[in-house]
Write an enzyme that holds these catalytic residues in place. Structure first.
Site, short mmCIF file in Angstrom:
data_model
loop_
_atom_site.label_atom_id
_atom_site.label_comp_id
_atom_site.label_asym_id
_atom_site.label_seq_id
_atom_site.Cartn_x
_atom_site.Cartn_y
_atom_site.Cartn_z
N HIS A 73 -12.50 -14.54 -1.14
CA HIS A 73 -11.53 -15.07 -2.09
C HIS A 73 -10.13 -15.12 -1.48
CE1 HIS A 73 -9.93 -16.03 -6.04
NE2 HIS A 73 -8.90 -15.27 -5.69
N HIS A 123 -5.16 -17.43 0.59
CA HIS A 123 -3.80 -16.94 0.81
C HIS A 123 -3.55 -16.63 2.29
CE1 HIS A 123 -2.99 -16.59 -3.46
NE2 HIS A 123 -4.15 -16.01 -3.61
N LYS A 155 -3.55 -26.84 -5.43
CA LYS A 155 -3.07 -25.48 -5.73
C LYS A 155 -1.57 -25.64 -5.97
CE LYS A 155 -3.41 -20.69 -4.92
NZ LYS A 155 -4.45 -19.68 -5.02
#
Length: 290
Positions: A161, A177, A223
């Site tokens: 994730h 990220h 995003k």
């Protein structure tokens, strides 16, 4: 929910030690060059259209040879291909992939950054001093598969994730990220950088900043804002978020720290004994409030 807007002095001290020890952090303008271009606009929730304020990629240049010559990055890059992008699709973990997960953990625990983090966690009675047990603990936090989508099988893990990124119902991008994954996905044409995010005009980031808020699309899904460390080593991010995860039992923990010139809110969500997500939020930089 554990949350405070006052900088946590103890964690600020520990994280600055980790920052100082991060010898594998790449140097902006030398090891990599970024091009920030325009400031990204507002994207309505659920929308997948964003005006492109950046016609060129974010990463103009990355010294890939240097990246691949550093053991932790080399293992990290191997891991990035091992995950199925969509949540709800059960992951099949091959013996080779399990081995790659272990090799990555073996490589990061040898670094000064992880040795320092381990020492701190042992002192705080959150981690076993035995190295093999500590590696098992790291494995469970980052690589143990769990259900993120209730309708499917074991379809996610913290590493996937946070560092790889996932899509939810093929409608939104979650996670992603990590700057190395961003660069590689951009190079392969899957990521389209739309511009940087800043709260006010005076807060234009610099191209040597190590923390940035970005807007981008990944495989066609937008995003609206994602915050990432730029140029830091994988072991630095793992160390940082492991400490926050283990120092709290809350479902969501957020701490404010000042690392180098950046005032950050570091956010960690848990799923049992594993990380569900973790990311930095830039509050201010160079002592300028955002």
């Amino acid at each position: 929910m554990a949350r405070s807007n006052k900088a946590d002095q103890e964690l600020t001290e520990v994280f600055n030690q980790l920052w100082a020890l991060d010898s594998n952090r790449l140097k902006p303008g030398i090891d990599y060059i970024i091009s920030l271009q325009g400031k990204a606009g507002y994207v309505a929730p659920g929308s997948n259209s964003a005006r492109d304020r950046a016609h060129a990629p974010l990463f103009t240049y990355v010294n890939e040879e240097k990246l691949k010559s550093i053991e932790t990055y080399a293992h990290f890059i191997n891991l990035l291909d091992n995950y199925e992008m969509s949540t709800g699709v059960s992951e099949t973990v091959t013996a080779e992939e399990l081995q790659e997960n272990r090799l990555f953990i073996d490589a990061i625990v040898k670094t000064d950054v992880m040795k320092c983090a381990h020492k701190y966690l042992v002192r705080k009675r959150q981690s076993p001093s035995d190295l093999a047990q500590f590696k098992r603990q790291l494995y469970d936090i980052w690589f143990k598969l769990y259900h993120r989508d209730r309708s499917g099988g074991e379809d996610s893990c913290g590493f996937e994730h946070v560092f790889v990124g996932e899509t939810k119902y093929n409608q939104e991008v979650t996670g992603l990220h990590n700057w190395v994954q961003f660069y590689l996905q951009e190079k392969h044409g899957h990521v389209d950088y739309k511009g940087y995010k800043a709260r006010q005009n005076k807060d234009t980031p610099d191209e040597d900043d190590h923390v940035l808020s970005l807007q981008f699309s990944w495989k066609g899904l937008v995003k609206p804002v994602g915050c990432s460390f730029i140029g830091v080593s994988p072991e630095f991010e793992v160390a940082l978020f492991t400490i926050i995860f283990l120092m709290s039992t809350e479902k969501m923990t957020s701490v404010v720290v000042k690392v180098d010139e950046y005032v950050l809110e570091l956010v960690v969500y848990r799923c049992g004994r594993s990380i569900a997500t973790s990311y930095p939020k830039l509050l201010s930089s160079n002592n300028r409030d955002l």
